[in-house]
Design an enzyme around this catalytic site. Structure first.
Site, PDB file in Angstrom:
ATOM      1  N   CYS B 114       0.803  -1.228   0.000  1.00 15.52           N
ATOM      2  CA  CYS B 114       0.000   0.000   0.000  1.00 15.52           C
ATOM      3  C   CYS B 114       0.834   1.276   0.000  1.00 15.52           C
ATOM      4  O   CYS B 114       0.315   2.362  -0.266  1.00 15.52           O
ATOM      5  CB  CYS B 114      -0.931   0.002   1.211  1.00 15.52           C
ATOM      6  N   HIS B 256      -3.074   6.911   3.571  1.00 21.78           N
ATOM      7  CA  HIS B 256      -3.565   5.713   2.899  1.00 21.78           C
ATOM      8  C   HIS B 256      -4.990   5.464   3.383  1.00 21.78           C
ATOM      9  O   HIS B 256      -5.281   5.597   4.573  1.00 21.78           O
ATOM     10  CB  HIS B 256      -2.662   4.523   3.224  1.00 21.78           C
ATOM     11  N   ASN B 286     -10.694   0.985  -0.123  1.00 23.53           N
ATOM     12  CA  ASN B 286      -9.227   0.936  -0.054  1.00 23.53           C
ATOM     13  C   ASN B 286      -8.727   0.429  -1.395  1.00 23.53           C
ATOM     14  O   ASN B 286      -9.018  -0.702  -1.790  1.00 23.53           O
ATOM     15  CB  ASN B 286      -8.835  -0.008   1.092  1.00 23.53           C
TER      16      ASN B 286
END
Lengths: 329, 329
Positions: B114, B256, B286
């Site tokens: 990520c 994030h 996400n």
């Protein structure tokens, strides 16, 4: 001014050795002909080793060679063609294998298939030049055997497993360091060398709806070689220009161990002597991204390069990419 | 002195929108409760798009925004958590999708799950500072849906697909550029977030000898969050120190988009206002590595950051890693 110096190197090869003769017999083809055609007598193949285990073993030797401890590192870059797991980064898994969680050392992966080590070397050098990091480990660890199509004789004999690690460190100096690098990618060749499956295009969960071949290594060696030969001269000129040196200034060339025959053709085309052109393919095969650092390892261990020598790393990779880097050892 | 400036941004979202309500009904759970718990109303999910297609579409918009052509780029870095194919690099496949083979632009991938975009931003900045490259495209493109375990409600509702691209360019200036970055990896958390299969450990060819779950995303969200909270304060102090600024100097934080609840807890813990903390999770989920550049895209497009603002990218990733970068836009 800060420069990048190689402070230590390490290598891990699985203890299991598989000869070309064994493979040829298994596939019912003439061993002598296949050994001659491939230029490979044997390669190391994992039994139970994981990518991170091999990488950690190579890293341990490199750290010892550099007289450093794990916690002295500012960064671990894994530079392999294929990861151990889809998630997380193989660099994290190498840190884990080293019991290094408490160090908090940042870990990430760089992937340009067979050129991953060269790309990572370039990035490590930039990190050192900008003062971001002082000591960086680059680890290339490959289990080529996990993705080989055993029915294709050229693939079955070409590849080998293993890992290599290199510690880069900042030093003050006038003459050492990276002199230049260059990379070109020609994606019209992106299907020449590929494993189609395993990512988002054909995820593993679609395994039973696709032929096995989609999850195995495929290479059109002839197409790769043809494109490479067409681009090689222009590429080399740019790489040498970036480094500000002439071909004659190089003491050693460390090529990707792509295949026995292609390396010989490239060596002759570029005009280097056998002594100047590291070739470890006979007993290792093509170890994907671990090939170049493994050949570098032997060049250093066997005193074939000495401090001050100008060394060129060069190779091709899936993409199709041609890449290289010239440094003063 | 050369500095790194963001010259253009692009975003591609699949046209297909899947609501949390749809997923909840399919899984026979209460839609209202799941929507509330996840903080996610909907996400974009691919129909036939590939990772490289989405990446190329985002890159086209970013190039237009930067008033540049593909051939003006010196490098394409793919910064995604999961590649399109095992081989070659997704960056090569994006170049191919752009019909860019003739450009020869070097292509490689950087992977820190990520945090891949943050790591690539850092590398791009080093490449610009050292004069290696002048204009770099970073593309993050994710098809999270390829690896999601639909039976685990938390995973089924959490993720979304999409791509984002950013063009970095060298400019001369006193005040703009990257002020600092920092990353820490704690591999004791490497199994908290993982897809075990798909690499060399459990290659796709072993699919039928392993449970399906080995090839799907697994997360122990509680363990991730616990470790993150423990490390966050120390991490932030180091990141701010590296950047030479105080928390109060930041105009915007782009985290994030890990999950709705964790983002809120981190925001409050770090003491930022809702306006200062980009949150696009409600309509995107996400998007793995594409989350941070997508949130950056909206921050720029919606004029929530302006030239001269100090912006912090921050997040966690599988590894377990915590990473961040502070730049003056």
């Amino acid at each position: 001014m800060k420069k990048t110096s190689i402070k230590g190197v390490g290598l891990y090869l699985p203890s299991r050795i598989v000869t070309t003769e064994e493979i040829a017999k298994r596939l019912n083809v003439d061993p002598a002909r296949i050994t001659r055609a491939s230029g490979i007598d044997s390669r190391h193949i994992v039994t139970n080793e994981t990518s991170s285990y091999m990488g950690a073993e190579a890293l341990k030797e490199a750290l010892e060679d550099a007289e450093l401890q794990l916690q002295d590192l500012d960064c671990i870059i894994n530079a392999s063609g294929v990861p151990q797991q889809a998630i997380p980064s193989t660099a994290s898994l190498i840190q884990k294998q080293m019991n290094g969680s408490d160090t908090g050392i940042p870990c990430f992966d760089i992937n340009s298939t067979c050129l991953s080590f060269v790309t990572a070397f370039d990035v490590a050098n930039m990190a050192i030049l900008t003062g971001k990091y002082k000591r960086i480990a680059i680890v290339s660890t490959e289990i080529a055997s996990a993705g080989i199509n055993e029915k294709v004789i050229e693939s079955a004999v070409l590849f080998g497993d293993g890992a290599s690690a290199v510690i880069m460190a900042a030093i003050e100096g006038e003459q050492v360091g990276v002199l230049g690098s260059h990379m070109e990618t020609y994606s019209d060749g992106s299907s020449f060398t590929e494993i189609k499956g395993g990512g988002t295009l054909i995820p593993p969960r679609a395994y039973n709806e696709h032929p096995l071949e989609d999850f195995l290594f495929h290479m059109d060696g002839r197409a790769v070689f043809k494109m490479t030969l067409k681009k090689m001269d222009g590429f080399l000129t740019k790489l040498l220009n970036n480094a500000g040196i002439a071909k004659q200034d190089l003491q050693m060339v460390i090529p990707h161990q792509a295949s026995g025959s292609s390396m010989e053709i490239v060596r002759k085309k570029l005009g280097f002597s056998v002594d100047q052109f590291m070739n470890i393919i006979r007993n290792h095969g093509n170890m994907i991204a671990a090939s170049i650092p493994a050949a570098l390892y032997y060049a250093i261990r066997e005193n074939r390069i000495k401090r001050g020598d100008k060394v060129m790393l060069i190779g091709t990779s899936a993409g199709l990419s041609i890449g290289g880097l010239i440094f003063e050892y």
